[in-house]
Design a protein around this motif. Structure first.
Motif, PDB file in Angstrom:
ATOM      1  N   ARG A 101      52.489  98.241 104.935  1.00 61.58           N
ATOM      2  CA  ARG A 101      53.197  98.289 103.653  1.00 61.58           C
ATOM      3  C   ARG A 101      54.284  97.226 103.591  1.00 61.58           C
ATOM      4  N   CYS A 102      55.015  97.030 104.694  1.00 61.00           N
ATOM      5  CA  CYS A 102      56.054  96.000 104.711  1.00 61.00           C
ATOM      6  C   CYS A 102      55.459  94.611 104.499  1.00 61.00           C
ATOM      7  N   THR A 103      54.287  94.354 105.083  1.00 57.40           N
ATOM      8  CA  THR A 103      53.619  93.062 104.894  1.00 57.40           C
ATOM      9  C   THR A 103      53.282  92.838 103.425  1.00 57.40           C
ATOM     10  N   VAL A 104      52.745  93.878 102.793  1.00 56.27           N
ATOM     11  CA  VAL A 104      52.399  93.782 101.372  1.00 56.27           C
ATOM     12  C   VAL A 104      53.658  93.630 100.523  1.00 56.27           C
ATOM     13  N   GLU A 105      54.702  94.367 100.859  1.00 62.27           N
ATOM     14  CA  GLU A 105      55.938  94.287 100.072  1.00 62.27           C
ATOM     15  C   GLU A 105      56.584  92.910 100.187  1.00 62.27           C
ATOM     16  N   ASN A 106      56.471  92.263 101.331  1.00 62.52           N
ATOM     17  CA  ASN A 106      56.983  90.893 101.458  1.00 62.52           C
ATOM     18  C   ASN A 106      56.298  89.958 100.469  1.00 62.52           C
ATOM     19  N   LEU A 107      54.969  90.084 100.362  1.00 60.73           N
ATOM     20  CA  LEU A 107      54.226  89.202  99.462  1.00 60.73           C
ATOM     21  C   LEU A 107      54.527  89.527  98.001  1.00 60.73           C
ATOM     22  N   LEU A 108      54.655  90.804  97.684  1.00 57.27           N
ATOM     23  CA  LEU A 108      55.023  91.178  96.316  1.00 57.27           C
ATOM     24  C   LEU A 108      56.415  90.654  95.971  1.00 57.27           C
ATOM     25  N   PHE A 109      57.311  90.671  96.940  1.00 56.22           N
ATOM     26  CA  PHE A 109      58.650  90.120  96.729  1.00 56.22           C
ATOM     27  C   PHE A 109      58.575  88.641  96.374  1.00 56.22           C
ATOM     28  N   LEU A 110      57.697  87.900  97.051  1.00 55.78           N
ATOM     29  CA  LEU A 110      57.543  86.478  96.751  1.00 55.78           C
ATOM     30  C   LEU A 110      57.060  86.269  95.324  1.00 55.78           C
ATOM     31  N   VAL A 111      56.147  87.129  94.856  1.00 57.25           N
ATOM     32  CA  VAL A 111      55.694  87.028  93.462  1.00 57.25           C
ATOM     33  C   VAL A 111      56.857  87.279  92.512  1.00 57.25           C
ATOM     34  N   SER A 112      57.688  88.263  92.850  1.00 58.38           N
ATOM     35  CA  SER A 112      58.834  88.555  91.984  1.00 58.38           C
ATOM     36  C   SER A 112      59.808  87.389  91.929  1.00 58.38           C
ATOM     37  N   GLU A 113      59.924  86.636  93.028  1.00 60.34           N
ATOM     38  CA  GLU A 113      60.855  85.517  93.094  1.00 60.34           C
ATOM     39  C   GLU A 113      60.292  84.237  92.482  1.00 60.34           C
ATOM     40  N   TYR A 114      59.003  83.976  92.704  1.00 61.68           N
ATOM     41  CA  TYR A 114      58.441  82.666  92.368  1.00 61.68           C
ATOM     42  C   TYR A 114      57.279  82.730  91.379  1.00 61.68           C
ATOM     43  N   GLY A 115      56.775  83.914  91.077  1.00 60.35           N
ATOM     44  CA  GLY A 115      55.662  84.042  90.150  1.00 60.35           C
ATOM     45  C   GLY A 115      54.296  83.955  90.803  1.00 60.35           C
ATOM     46  N   PHE A 116      54.264  83.661  92.108  1.00 58.45           N
ATOM     47  CA  PHE A 116      53.023  83.563  92.870  1.00 58.45           C
ATOM     48  C   PHE A 116      53.380  83.691  94.340  1.00 58.45           C
ATOM     49  N   VAL A 117      52.361  83.794  95.185  1.00 54.82           N
ATOM     50  CA  VAL A 117      52.600  83.833  96.625  1.00 54.82           C
ATOM     51  C   VAL A 117      52.418  82.417  97.171  1.00 54.82           C
ATOM     52  N   PRO A 118      53.454  81.820  97.742  1.00 50.13           N
ATOM     53  CA  PRO A 118      53.287  80.475  98.320  1.00 50.13           C
ATOM     54  C   PRO A 118      52.333  80.486  99.508  1.00 50.13           C
ATOM     55  N   ASN A 119      51.854  79.313  99.840  1.00 50.49           N
ATOM     56  CA  ASN A 119      50.977  79.088 100.990  1.00 50.49           C
ATOM     57  C   ASN A 119      51.500  79.799 102.243  1.00 50.49           C
ATOM     58  N   GLY A 120      52.797  79.684 102.497  1.00 51.19           N
ATOM     59  CA  GLY A 120      53.429  80.303 103.656  1.00 51.19           C
ATOM     60  C   GLY A 120      54.916  80.440 103.410  1.00 51.19           C
ATOM     61  N   ARG A 128      52.305  75.237  96.138  1.00 49.58           N
ATOM     62  CA  ARG A 128      50.912  75.660  96.258  1.00 49.58           C
ATOM     63  C   ARG A 128      50.824  77.083  96.799  1.00 49.58           C
ATOM     64  N   SER A 129      49.662  77.686  96.572  1.00 53.76           N
ATOM     65  CA  SER A 129      49.402  79.039  97.048  1.00 53.76           C
ATOM     66  C   SER A 129      48.303  78.977  98.112  1.00 53.76           C
ATOM     67  N   GLN A 130      47.556  80.056  98.239  1.00 53.62           N
ATOM     68  CA  GLN A 130      46.376  80.140  99.089  1.00 53.62           C
ATOM     69  C   GLN A 130      45.420  81.122  98.429  1.00 53.62           C
ATOM     70  N   PRO A 131      44.197  81.292  98.964  1.00 50.77           N
ATOM     71  CA  PRO A 131      43.274  82.238  98.326  1.00 50.77           C
ATOM     72  C   PRO A 131      43.977  83.562  97.989  1.00 50.77           C
ATOM     73  N   PRO A 132      43.924  83.984  96.725  1.00 52.49           N
ATOM     74  CA  PRO A 132      44.760  85.097  96.240  1.00 52.49           C
ATOM     75  C   PRO A 132      44.243  86.473  96.654  1.00 52.49           C
ATOM     76  N   MET A 133      44.620  86.895  97.847  1.00 51.97           N
ATOM     77  CA  MET A 133      44.113  88.146  98.418  1.00 51.97           C
ATOM     78  C   MET A 133      45.068  89.325  98.263  1.00 51.97           C
ATOM     79  N   LEU A 134      46.185  89.152  97.562  1.00 50.11           N
ATOM     80  CA  LEU A 134      47.183  90.216  97.499  1.00 50.11           C
ATOM     81  C   LEU A 134      46.654  91.481  96.834  1.00 50.11           C
TER      82      LEU A 134
END
Length: 393
Positions: A101-120, A128-134
């Motif tokens: 859950r913490c791993t998923v919440e980190n990625l959701l936090f990135l979406v809240s901050e930047y509008g997408f999940v960055p590459n890393g 840039r992002s990466q294949p959108p697996m969230l």
């Protein structure tokens, strides 16, 4: 200038068990010993910012996230987007629901901050992002990592608006390509005119043989290949380039000349569109699931809000149906019995058969006839080998 990795410290996950149920169910012997060694890797691969990085964030390239994170290992010293999907699967398999859950919440936090999940988790990945697996990670979490309906509702309430936002990011701008017959498919495409900061010298070398005015375009194509997760693959080279069984083993000058023909953004990638199709089905299912849970709970949520969830579910279902038709029209090759990347410049399929050529089977984007032909094609190919699946034929 700090030593490599000095901005991170080890943060052993609190929910790690040396003998999870999945391990105990294996018979004694080498397989169980091997699986036990894999399970132990969760401890050294879990990291968090060092005290120095926390005190001086302006001196580090790390992107801040609320929880410790898992790095892929090897030379990688930060979390990466699509690597996290398999990490989440492993965490859930080993009963580490809190870490998942913490791993998923980190990625959701990135979406809240930047509008997408960055590459890393680095600032220089913000183009840039990466294949959108969230969306798939959230689905796995609610299906296998929650203990009650109330917890599931909590996760879906927070996650779905952000998953909608990430989906909208992929469907806007240059990454969404309108085609004939009202079809829209996606591609990897990065706006940059500089070498990648994490591979600066390698990109400089790859572009060295090109006229100076063509180098910026190559830097963008190399970044797009990194966004694809297939960095690097013959899938992205010009079709007239000769095949090579191992680009990495070639002499540097030849390898760099081949990389100079990279054209990732000119290609509609099968696997990206398969992922987008599965995401559309998943988002439809999750919106419908939340609507059902909210309606059953009988709380203070308004009827019109539940209806809005159901309308979102229907809209995603329509999007999946439209993409299914577009995949069939532009990516399916009935002669070869596989889905092939589509070259936007040539207006035709590329000639590379790859593991990506069969991802619509995973995504549910196929007819019964296509599935039969694809399974036969895959069995006849040389992709499936004793040691695993080859990237390309």
């Amino acid at each position: 200038f700090l030593s490599l990795g000095a901005d991170l410290v080890n943060a052993p996950p609190p929910d790690h068990s040396p003998d999870p149920t999945i391990l105990c169910n294996l018979p004694d012997g080498p397989v169980r010993a091997w699986a036990a060694s894999l399970n132990e890797l969760f401890k050294p691969l879990c990291r968090e910012p060092s005290d120095y990085a926390r005190r001086h964030p302006e001196r580090c390239t790390l992107l801040a996230v609320p929880h410790p994170f898992f790095v892929p290992g090897g030379r990688f010293r930060e979390a990466y987007y699509w690597d996290s999907y398999w990490i989440v699967l492993g965490l859930l398999a080993c009963g580490m629901r809190t870490s998942a859950r913490c791993t998923v919440e980190n990625l959701l936090f990135l979406v809240s901050e930047y509008g997408f999940v960055p590459n890393g988790l680095r600032r220089y990945y913000l183009n840039r992002s990466q294949p959108p697996m969230l969306a798939q990670m959230v689905r796995e979490l609610v299906e296998r990592g929650v203990g009650s309906d109330a917890e599931e509702v909590e996760i879906l309430r927070s996650a779905l608006p952000l998953l909608d936002r990430e989906y909208a990011w992929w469907m806007s701008g240059k990454r969404a390509v309108p085609l004939g017959h009202g079809c829209v498919l996606n591609r990897y495409c990065v706006s940059t005119d500089e070498p990648r900061p994490e591979s600066w010298q390698e990109d400089i070398n790859a572009a060295a043989h090109l006229p100076e005015e063509e180098r910026a375009a190559l830097y963008a194509e190399l970044a797009a290949a990194a966004e694809s997760g297939w960095d690097f693959s013959s899938r992205w080279l010009r079709s007239e380039e000769p095949e090579s069984p191992n680009i990495a083993a070639e002499k540097p000058a030849l390898r760099e000349a081949r990389l100079g023909s990279m054209r990732t953004s000119k290609i509609l990638a099968v696997d990206l569109n398969a992922i987008m199709h599965r995401n559309e089905l998943t988002l439809s299912s999750l919106h419908q699931r939340l609507a059902s849970l909210e309606a059953t709970a009988g709380g203070s949520i308004r009827r019109e809000d539940i209806e809005a969830m159901r309308e979102s579910a229907a809209a995603y279902r329509r999007a999946a149906n439209a993409r299914d038709s577009a995949i069939r029209l532009y990516l399916w090759d009935s002669q070869r019995g596989a889905w092939l990347d589509y070259d936007l410049v040539e207006g035709a399929h590329t000639r590379v058969i790859s593991a990506a050529s069969y991802t619509p089977l995973w995504a549910g984007a196929y007819s019964a006839a296509e599935a039969r032909a694809a399974v036969a094609s895959l069995a006849a190919s040389s992709l499936v080998q004793r040691g695993g699946v080859a990237a390309t034929v």
